[in-house]
Enzyme design. Structure first.
Site, PDB file in Angstrom:
ATOM      1  N   PRO A  67       0.845  -1.190   0.000  1.00  0.00           N
ATOM      2  CA  PRO A  67       0.000   0.000   0.000  1.00  0.00           C
ATOM      3  C   PRO A  67       0.886   1.248   0.000  1.00  0.00           C
ATOM      4  O   PRO A  67       1.947   1.242   0.642  1.00  0.00           O
ATOM      5  CB  PRO A  67      -0.796  -0.104   1.301  1.00  0.00           C
ATOM      6  CG  PRO A  67      -0.373  -1.335   1.976  1.00  0.00           C
ATOM      7  CD  PRO A  67       0.705  -1.987   1.197  1.00  0.00           C
ATOM      8  N   HIS A  68       0.463   2.247  -0.719  1.00  0.00           N
ATOM      9  CA  HIS A  68       1.312   3.443  -0.810  1.00  0.00           C
ATOM     10  C   HIS A  68       0.462   4.646  -1.184  1.00  0.00           C
ATOM     11  O   HIS A  68      -0.636   4.500  -1.719  1.00  0.00           O
ATOM     12  CB  HIS A  68       2.418   3.228  -1.852  1.00  0.00           C
ATOM     13  CG  HIS A  68       1.901   2.933  -3.231  1.00  0.00           C
ATOM     14  ND1 HIS A  68       1.821   3.867  -4.220  1.00  0.00           N
ATOM     15  CD2 HIS A  68       1.389   1.799  -3.767  1.00  0.00           C
ATOM     16  CE1 HIS A  68       1.318   3.311  -5.307  1.00  0.00           C
ATOM     17  NE2 HIS A  68       1.038   2.063  -5.059  1.00  0.00           N
ATOM     18  N   ALA A  69       0.981   5.827  -0.900  1.00  0.00           N
ATOM     19  CA  ALA A  69       0.235   7.043  -1.233  1.00  0.00           C
ATOM     20  C   ALA A  69       1.114   8.265  -1.081  1.00  0.00           C
ATOM     21  O   ALA A  69       2.101   8.262  -0.340  1.00  0.00           O
ATOM     22  CB  ALA A  69      -0.984   7.186  -0.321  1.00  0.00           C
TER      23      ALA A  69
END
Lengths: 154, 115
Positions: A67-69
């Site tokens: 997950p990344h942002a």
């Protein structure tokens, strides 16, 4: 080249955490980053990560997800990791539940760095031998060392 | 003798680009449908879906033109004709042009039979 090893603190490696869903896994990792690096806006960060998840799953397969942002409240790029026990059943390309999760977050202006680190994480996690080491690590330090050894080719 | 490679980002210029090739003396070329790495990653690999916003303004598909060029002057002429046509090759998103030396070739139309 930008490295995972130097950006992942042992304190931000969560071993065998029990989570009920992706939100709680992401939230646990984001909180460990916020505690270690002393930043606030964790709720905003978690919301940004989950919004990114809505676009498409960040599960790579073989029990791994990244997950990344980009999040406006951050000043630099951080990496966290978690080993989930029991594994999390999620939408994955190979229907294998997620055991290893890495979290990559950074400010919107550092897209190039973010992309390089994301690609490197994906490449490292494609290696079955490394995954086995991460699954078998008994301490945070051992977990981190396995990544450093793989990254630096030792 | 060199291989002239031109990745043309805006397909709308293809006709004019090929006219420029002919004007400069390139009598044959192969045109390939191609696609940028950024587009592929952002739209075809779920892990990179978050980077779609960085694709804005970039064209998803492009054309790659391959041609064998016998002399340096032709390459200079192609460049001088195409550069203003596509909006300046030094500007991002217009295209990439480069050459590669050729050490062997077979199948070319003899120079004296070229149109």
């Amino acid at each position: 080249m930008e490295g995972i090893c130097k950006r992942l603190a042992p304190e931000c490696v969560l071993l065998d955490i029990q989570v009920k869903d992706k939100r709680s896994a992401v939230s646990a990792m984001a909180n460990s980053l916020a505690t270690h690096y002393s930043f606030s806006n964790v709720e905003e960060l978690v919301a940004d990560i989950l919004a990114r998840e809505q676009l498409a799953s960040t599960c790579l397969g073989f029990g791994c997800a990244v997950p990344h942002a980009h999040s406006a409240g951050l000043e630099t790029t951080y990496i966290g990791a978690a080993r989930l026990s029991p594994p999390l059943v999620d939408e994955t390309p190979d229907d294998q539940p997620v055991t290893l999760m890495f979290l990559l977050v950074g400010p919107p202006g550092r897209a190039s760095l973010h992309l390089k680190l994301l690609s490197k994480l994906a490449r490292l996690l494609h290696d079955g031998e490394l995954r086995d080491k991460l699954l078998g690590a008994t301490t945070q330090k051992e977990f981190l060392n396995s990544i450093c050894e793989k990254e630096h080719g030792t | 003798m060199k291989l002239l490679v031109f990745v043309l980002n805006n397909e709308e210029f293809l006709e004019e680009v090929l006219e420029a090739y002919v004007e400069a003396g390139v009598t044959g070329a192969t045109i390939l449908d191609s696609e940028g790495m950024g587009r592929f990653l952002a739209y075809e690999v779920p892990l990179f879906a978050g980077f779609k916003e960085f694709m804005k303004g970039n064209r998803p598909y492009n054309k790659t033109i391959l041609s064998v060029v016998r002399d340096e002057q032709t390459i200079k002429d192609v460049r001088s004709l195409i550069d203003p046509l596509v909006g300046g090759l030094d500007n991002p998103g217009t295209g990439i042009m480069f050459t590669v030396p050729i050490d062997w070739v077979s199948g070319l139309v003899p120079e004296d039979e070229e149109v």
